[in-house]
Design a protein around this motif. Structure first.
Motif, PDB file in Angstrom:
ATOM      1  N   HIS A 147      10.922 -12.073  -6.222  1.00  0.00           N
ATOM      2  CA  HIS A 147      11.849 -11.144  -7.835  1.00  0.00           C
ATOM      3  C   HIS A 147      12.544 -11.278  -9.097  1.00  0.00           C
ATOM      4  CE1 HIS A 147      10.375  -7.249  -9.982  1.00  0.00           C
ATOM      5  NE2 HIS A 147      11.801  -6.468  -9.992  1.00  0.00           N
ATOM      6  N   ILE A 186      11.597  -0.186  -7.589  1.00  0.00           N
ATOM      7  CA  ILE A 186      11.033  -1.274  -9.511  1.00  0.00           C
ATOM      8  C   ILE A 186       9.140  -0.310  -9.213  1.00  0.00           C
ATOM      9  CG2 ILE A 186      12.141  -4.036  -9.392  1.00  0.00           C
ATOM     10  CD1 ILE A 186      10.000  -4.544  -7.331  1.00  0.00           C
ATOM     11  N   PHE A 187       8.763  -0.401  -9.601  1.00  0.00           N
ATOM     12  CA  PHE A 187       7.303   0.149  -9.641  1.00  0.00           C
ATOM     13  C   PHE A 187       6.217  -1.151  -9.859  1.00  0.00           C
ATOM     14  CE2 PHE A 187      10.354   2.629 -10.928  1.00  0.00           C
ATOM     15  CZ  PHE A 187       9.930   5.024 -10.423  1.00  0.00           C
ATOM     16  N   THR A 188       6.336  -1.833  -9.656  1.00  0.00           N
ATOM     17  CA  THR A 188       5.082  -2.758  -9.069  1.00  0.00           C
ATOM     18  C   THR A 188       5.180  -3.260  -8.289  1.00  0.00           C
ATOM     19  OG1 THR A 188       4.559  -3.226 -11.569  1.00  0.00           O
ATOM     20  CG2 THR A 188       3.721  -4.856  -9.353  1.00  0.00           C
ATOM     21  N   ARG A 189       5.125  -3.203  -6.902  1.00  0.00           N
ATOM     22  CA  ARG A 189       4.937  -4.169  -5.622  1.00  0.00           C
ATOM     23  C   ARG A 189       4.824  -5.769  -6.137  1.00  0.00           C
ATOM     24  NH1 ARG A 189       3.101  -5.409  -0.496  1.00  0.00           N
ATOM     25  NH2 ARG A 189       4.350  -4.099   1.467  1.00  0.00           N
ATOM     26  N   PRO A 190       5.980  -6.224  -5.765  1.00  0.00           N
ATOM     27  CA  PRO A 190       6.227  -7.575  -5.616  1.00  0.00           C
ATOM     28  C   PRO A 190       4.767  -8.563  -4.439  1.00  0.00           C
ATOM     29  CG  PRO A 190       8.162  -6.851  -5.190  1.00  0.00           C
ATOM     30  CD  PRO A 190       6.917  -5.775  -4.999  1.00  0.00           C
ATOM     31  N   VAL A 191       4.001  -8.644  -4.759  1.00  0.00           N
ATOM     32  CA  VAL A 191       2.695  -9.842  -4.358  1.00  0.00           C
ATOM     33  C   VAL A 191       3.392 -11.094  -3.415  1.00  0.00           C
ATOM     34  CG1 VAL A 191       1.277 -12.059  -5.181  1.00  0.00           C
ATOM     35  CG2 VAL A 191       1.824 -10.275  -7.068  1.00  0.00           C
ATOM     36  N   GLU A 199       8.164   1.048   0.652  1.00  0.00           N
ATOM     37  CA  GLU A 199       7.427   2.332  -0.261  1.00  0.00           C
ATOM     38  C   GLU A 199       8.557   3.486  -0.770  1.00  0.00           C
ATOM     39  OE1 GLU A 199       3.310   3.708  -0.882  1.00  0.00           O
ATOM     40  OE2 GLU A 199       3.473   2.087  -0.167  1.00  0.00           O
ATOM     41  N   TRP A 238       7.998 -13.205  -0.620  1.00  0.00           N
ATOM     42  CA  TRP A 238       7.597 -12.948  -1.973  1.00  0.00           C
ATOM     43  C   TRP A 238       8.925 -12.567  -2.449  1.00  0.00           C
ATOM     44  CZ3 TRP A 238      10.999  -8.442  -2.777  1.00  0.00           C
ATOM     45  CH2 TRP A 238      11.620  -8.131  -2.110  1.00  0.00           C
ATOM     46  N   GLY A 292       9.482   4.277  -6.009  1.00  0.00           N
ATOM     47  CA  GLY A 292       9.668   3.040  -6.047  1.00  0.00           C
ATOM     48  C   GLY A 292      10.127   1.738  -5.310  1.00  0.00           C
ATOM     49  N   TYR A 293       9.420   0.914  -5.028  1.00  0.00           N
ATOM     50  CA  TYR A 293       9.522  -0.153  -4.351  1.00  0.00           C
ATOM     51  C   TYR A 293      11.110  -0.263  -4.219  1.00  0.00           C
ATOM     52  CZ  TYR A 293       4.647   0.418  -4.231  1.00  0.00           C
ATOM     53  OH  TYR A 293       3.336   0.573  -4.639  1.00  0.00           O
TER      54      TYR A 293
END
Length: 532
Positions: free
Chosen positions: A21, A3-8, A122, A19, A133-134
């Motif tokens: 997802h 995934i390309f948005t790192r989880p909060v 990462e 976290w 991605g992550y």
């Protein structure tokens, strides 16, 4: 995948991290308990279990964390710098409607990599430097699944068999190492008898279907922490084969982690270039009683790029060679952030901590670790009694990872006993016939070690080489069968001008980019004959 948005990531009151997802086929909650392990100094990724809790019903954050703590899984994760992962299907109908694609996607979204924090990798491709991605951090060959009720039924129907998907380096087998099933209501479909099975609170009429399982523990009540240390942690599913982890206590061996704080050398261009000192972590292995009879040999190991010291120690079998031949083995962590000068400082610190024979210090490395071993040949040849780089011959001209020809620091005169080997089927430049830059490196070693044979061969004329792999045959050639793999290690032994044979160049049939125990043991038997 990836995934390309790192989880909060949320920091909890107890210091742990949390976290979540939602992926295509499953919801994920990740609980990362506190640990006393500094992952930048000591990477437990290769040994850390991938703790997968398949929730019977989707849990809240609070309930998931409570289960992780009360079950003991959080304690296991903390002791191994790992994460407790909670999984529930996204499909309507939950586990009843889920199929094997859930597990396949879960594994495809998981990577073992040294660049991580908060249980998140990462990932950047080592070769093309492209960010991919992550990912969930974890060793997919140590997938330990804990399932209950409906999720146990899912495992019994879908996962007790060979499963293919995205493995470490591409498509491959991703069969789980261990599946715990509690409260089954279906007959398990056991197609693979080597998968470790923990059967909890299941009736005899269910358990009888596990009779053929080779690795089976039946319990009336779970004690997940105790069961992990007595049963679960022994297993890993490596390249489609169940393997057993060594019990160092039973082997009368010591395994310990330690570090040296080194002064950052002036030529450090990596992570610690702007700080005066930094920690270099390592893991130490030796037989109990090793030091009872005086100073001992030391082997320093450098791992490959993108993996860890434990990978080299266990996959190549250096711990077994150390156990068999009775020497001190030290696997250096994250050596890409350690210059040769800093590595020598680590060796000096080891000499203060252990009774080491300074005339019998050796180094070895795989892939990028091979590059670091060659660095030792180039910069500190007087320190080493022998070197065993494997599976990488980096350019000697315009070398992106070390010194190049023409640099005044480059060793051009001091011979060092060497055993080098590479894979004949590798797509990477490991042997002279595979790339001209590899030939150049071998020519350099031949010159420094003052071989009597002339390595003046032309890469463009390799179809006419007397030796199809190295260009020039050795003064003596030996073919050594590896019965475990059905491969042959061909070794060319070359004499030096003083009449001593201190150089061995080998190749392994059928081998891709790997480092095998058979070759490692032969390397040790050769270099250990020499002292400095």
């Amino acid at each position: 995948m990836g995934i390309f948005t790192r989880p909060v990531v949320k920091t909890l009151d107890n210091g742990g991290k949390f976290w979540e997802h939602t992926y295509n086929n499953f919801h994920l909650k990740a609980y990362v308990p506190t640990t006393d392990i500094d992952g930048e100094v000591h990477n437990y990724g290769f040994r850390a279990p991938l703790l997968l809790v398949f929730e019977e019903e989707r849990l809240t954050e609070e309930k998931a964390i409570e289960f992780a703590e009360t079950s003991g899984l959080a304690s296991i994760a903390s002791a191994n710098d790992s994460t407790v992962l909670f999984v529930y299907p996204t499909c309507e109908g939950g586990w009843d409607r889920a199929d094997v694609s859930l597990y396949q996607e879960l594994i495809a979204e998981t990577k073992i990599d040294p660049i991580y924090s908060d249980g998140i990798v990462e990932y950047t491709n080592f070769f093309d430097k492209e960010f991919k991605g992550y990912f969930i951090r974890g060793a997919i060959f140590r997938a330990d699944i804990y399932s209950f009720g409906q999720s146990a039924d899912y495992c019994a129907k879908h996962l007790l068999k060979t499963i293919n998907g995205e493995y470490l380096w591409g498509p491959g087998e991703i069969t789980p190492a261990m599946i715990s099933m509690e409260g089954l209501s279906v007959v398990p479909d056991v197609q693979r008898t080597d998968i470790a099975v923990l059967s909890v609170d299941n009736p005899d009429e269910i358990n009888k279907f596990f009779d053929g399982c080779e690795n089976l523990l039946i319990k009336e009540k779970a004690d997940y922490k105790a069961d992990f240390y007595s049963f679960v942690r022994k297993f890993k599913m490596w390249c489609g084969q169940i393997e057993f982890e060594p019990d160092f206590d039973a082997l009368n061996m010591v395994e310990k982690r330690d570090y040296t704080e080194v002064k950052t050398s002036p030529d450090h261009k990596a992570k610690y270039k702007d700080v005066p000192t930094h920690k270099v972590g390592y893991f130490v292995y030796y037989n109990k009683g090793l030091f009872d009879n005086g100073p001992v040999p030391l082997v320093v190991g450098f791992h490959g790029g993108g993996d860890s010291s434990m990978y080299l120690t266990f996959v190549s079998g250096w711990w077994e060679v150390c156990h068999k031949f009775n020497f001190l083995y030290v696997g250096i962590e994250n050596h890409q952030n350690v210059t040769p000068t800093e590595a020598i400082e680590v060796i000096e610190d080891l000499k203060r901590k252990y009774d080491i024979d300074e005339h019998r210090i050796y180094a070895t490395g795989f892939s990028m670790g091979s590059a670091k071993t060659w660095d030792m040949f180039q910069e500190y040849p007087e320190v080493f009694a022998g070197l065993a780089p494997t599976s990488a011959l980096f350019p000697i001209k315009d070398n992106p990872f070390g010194l190049s020809l023409g640099d005044p620091r480059m060793n051009m005169t001091i011979s060092v006993p060497m055993f080098y080997s590479g894979g004949e089927e590798s797509v990477l430049p490991e042997l002279p016939f595979q790339d001209e830059t590899s030939l150049d490196r071998i020519k350099y070693a031949a010159k420094v070690n003052k071989l009597t044979v002339n390595f003046d061969v032309d890469y463009a004329n390799k179809s006419n080489w007397k030796d199809s792999i190295y260009g020039v045959p050795g003064d003596r050639v030996e073919k050594i069968l590896d019965p475990s793999r059905g491969s042959v290690l061909t070794v060319n032994y070359y004499n030096s001008e003083d009449g001593v044979c201190r150089t061995a160049f080998g190749s392994v049939s059928g081998q891709i980019h790997e480092c095998r125990e058979h070759s490692i043991e032969e390397a040790w038997k050769f270099i250990s004959k020499f002292t400095r």
